[in-house]
Scaffold this active site. Structure first.
Site, mmCIF file in Angstrom:
data_model
loop_
_atom_site.group_PDB
_atom_site.id
_atom_site.type_symbol
_atom_site.label_atom_id
_atom_site.label_comp_id
_atom_site.label_asym_id
_atom_site.label_seq_id
_atom_site.Cartn_x
_atom_site.Cartn_y
_atom_site.Cartn_z
ATOM 1 N N ASP A 190 -29.557 -25.250 14.983
ATOM 2 C CA ASP A 190 -29.528 -23.820 14.644
ATOM 3 C C ASP A 190 -29.293 -23.636 13.155
ATOM 4 O O ASP A 190 -29.990 -22.878 12.467
ATOM 5 C CB ASP A 190 -28.465 -23.077 15.482
ATOM 6 C CG ASP A 190 -27.147 -23.829 15.571
ATOM 7 O OD1 ASP A 190 -27.136 -25.051 15.356
ATOM 8 O OD2 ASP A 190 -26.109 -23.191 15.856
ATOM 9 N N TYR A 201 -38.883 -32.720 27.281
ATOM 10 C CA TYR A 201 -40.328 -32.934 27.357
ATOM 11 C C TYR A 201 -40.704 -34.036 28.341
ATOM 12 O O TYR A 201 -41.882 -34.317 28.531
ATOM 13 C CB TYR A 201 -40.865 -33.323 25.981
ATOM 14 C CG TYR A 201 -41.534 -32.187 25.260
ATOM 15 C CD1 TYR A 201 -40.785 -31.160 24.710
ATOM 16 C CD2 TYR A 201 -42.912 -32.137 25.127
ATOM 17 C CE1 TYR A 201 -41.391 -30.123 24.045
ATOM 18 C CE2 TYR A 201 -43.529 -31.103 24.461
ATOM 19 C CZ TYR A 201 -42.766 -30.099 23.923
ATOM 20 O OH TYR A 201 -43.380 -29.065 23.263
ATOM 21 N N ASP A 252 -40.408 -30.295 18.132
ATOM 22 C CA ASP A 252 -41.564 -29.434 18.376
ATOM 23 C C ASP A 252 -41.374 -28.099 17.650
ATOM 24 O O ASP A 252 -42.256 -27.624 16.932
ATOM 25 C CB ASP A 252 -41.670 -29.210 19.894
ATOM 26 C CG ASP A 252 -42.924 -28.460 20.279
ATOM 27 O OD1 ASP A 252 -43.937 -28.636 19.593
ATOM 28 O OD2 ASP A 252 -42.876 -27.702 21.259
ATOM 29 N N LYS A 270 -27.671 -30.963 18.569
ATOM 30 C CA LYS A 270 -26.786 -29.876 19.005
ATOM 31 C C LYS A 270 -25.657 -30.574 19.788
ATOM 32 O O LYS A 270 -25.367 -30.248 20.946
ATOM 33 C CB LYS A 270 -27.602 -28.889 19.870
ATOM 34 C CG LYS A 270 -26.882 -27.617 20.181
ATOM 35 C CD LYS A 270 -26.764 -26.662 19.008
ATOM 36 C CE LYS A 270 -25.918 -25.463 19.385
ATOM 37 N NZ LYS A 270 -25.457 -24.679 18.242
#
Ligand code: NAD
Length: 364
Positions: free
Chosen positions: A226, A124, A250, A191
């Site tokens: 995930d 972002y 987000d 992640k």
């Protein structure tokens, strides 16, 4: 003495939901002098810029702002004004509570989650290089030289910076938040198995902060993004406070909004050191603009968060209870809260705000 608070109506459905929230906040009796400024398309038309200087100056001076959503063109045109405000004022923590309210149809009835999203960096940050440009081709060559990996020459590039500084600051914020609001568990989401030097740093820093901060009082856990998406759909009750880098934050906060009945009821805050901007999770929904149709709840609940922030706890309680009562009755609510979207008994945005105000005035 009245509080001085910046008010940005925004565009699309922004002005309508802001008007509804403003009236409900005022009905609590807290005296507020609104410093109204414009940003987004309306500012572009009036002043030739989407984020005029006086907007940031007003927020810096007043320290508190209630903001409507602002349209960002997809894939072209100006960059997000919403992101620009967060970056310019270093509003580094985005706080998005997701709580079940009786009367709101949703998959679960017992959700009480808080998403704390890092707001200042990650994908972002807006560091992007357009495919085909000479600087992008040069950058690709440099990256190939250092990484010894091939990138297709017609690629666009987005940069994902994650720093130790910002990771430490957001995880500390999450612990302080958890302590203040008596939450029991923090889950850090990442992640790191794939992005070892960005998410890996976020995770490592989180572990270090957790060791230092009240680990005896607050449980600390970790999950990949995930896996978390799946767990949240299956067993959201197992989670409490979630802390995430910007992009995952987000996405997961919209998922959490889905768990409690949708964007119409999901409030939010962007918090920095000594300054905060309160806004709904939802965007400007342009196709509904000017129709007096959309749900004002998310914006009104953002007002509840704002009242808590300025330490008007009693007014915040009063307003939240009034919203709860209107939702639980399910009568004076907008179309999205009715069993059928074409339900003829659905009321408009301002009429739902009127019902909330009536509840406040009857003082229960
Ligand atoms: P959106 O949240 O504006 O709308 C998606 C859909 O959600 C709507 O079509 C509507 O069905 C529903 N919805 C949203 N708010 C609602 C409400 N209050 N009541 C009932 N239903 C509601 O998302 P989008 O369509 O992806 O974005 C539209 C514009 O808003 C884009 O320009 C986007 O960049 C901008 N946006 C701004 C912000 C912000 O200002 N912080 C946040 C997200 C999106």
């Amino acid at each position: 003495m009245a509080y001085k608070i910046t008010l940005i109506p925004g565009d699309g459905i922004g002005p309508e939901v802001i008007q509804a929230a403003k009236r409900c906040i005022e009905a609590t009796g807290v005296k507020i002098e609104w410093d109204e400024v414009i940003a987004g398309q309306v500012a572009q038309e009036k002043y030739g810029e989407v984020l005029p200087k006086n907007v940031l100056e007003s927020i810096k001076k007043n320290k508190v702002c209630l903001k409507g959503p602002i349209i960002t063109p997809i894939g072209e045109g100006f960059r997000s004004v919403n992101v620009a405000i967060r970056q310019a004022l270093d509003l580094y923590a985005c706080v998005r509570p997701a709580k079940s309210y009786t009367g709101v149809r949703s998959l679960y009835k017992d959700i009480d989650l808080v998403v704390i999203r890092e707001n200042s960096e990650d994908l972002y940050a807006g560091i992007e290089f357009e495919a085909g440009k000479s600087e992008t081709k040069n950058l690709i060559k440099e990256i190939e030289k250092y990484s010894k990996k091939k990138i297709r020459s017609d690629s666009g590039i987005s940069i994902k910076p994650i720093s130790e500084y910002a990771s430490e600051r957001i995880v500390k914020f999450a612990f302080e938040y958890a302590l203040k609001f008596n939450r029991k568990k923090i889950t850090v989401i990442h992640k790191a198995n794939i992005m070892k030097f960005t998410d890996g740093l976020f995770l490592k820093t989180s572990r270090e902060v957790a060791k230092k901060q009240n680990a005896d009082k607050i449980e600390f856990s970790e999950a990949t993004v995930d896996n978390m998406a799946m767990q949240l759909v299956k067993t959201p009750q197992n989670y409490d406070v979630l802390v995430l880098p910007n992009l995952y934050g987000d996405i997961i906060s919209d998922l959490c909004a889905g768990l409690i009945g949708g964007l119409g009821v999901a409030p939010g805050a962007n918090v920095g050191d000594g300054m905060a901007v309160f806004e709904a999770v939802h965007g400007a929904a342009p196709k509904y603009a000017g129709e007096n149709l959309v749900n004002p709840t998310a914006m009104i609940l953002s007002g509840v968060l704002m009242l808590r922030y300025i330490k008007e706890e009693e007014a915040a309680e009063k307003l939240e209870n009034a919203v709860k009562a209107v939702l639980a009755e399910g009568k004076a609510v907008t179309y999205d809260l009715k069993p059928r979207r074409d339900d003829p008994t659905a009321v408009g945005t301002q009429e739902m705000a009127d019902a909330v105000i009536q509840k406040i005035q009857r003082r229960f």
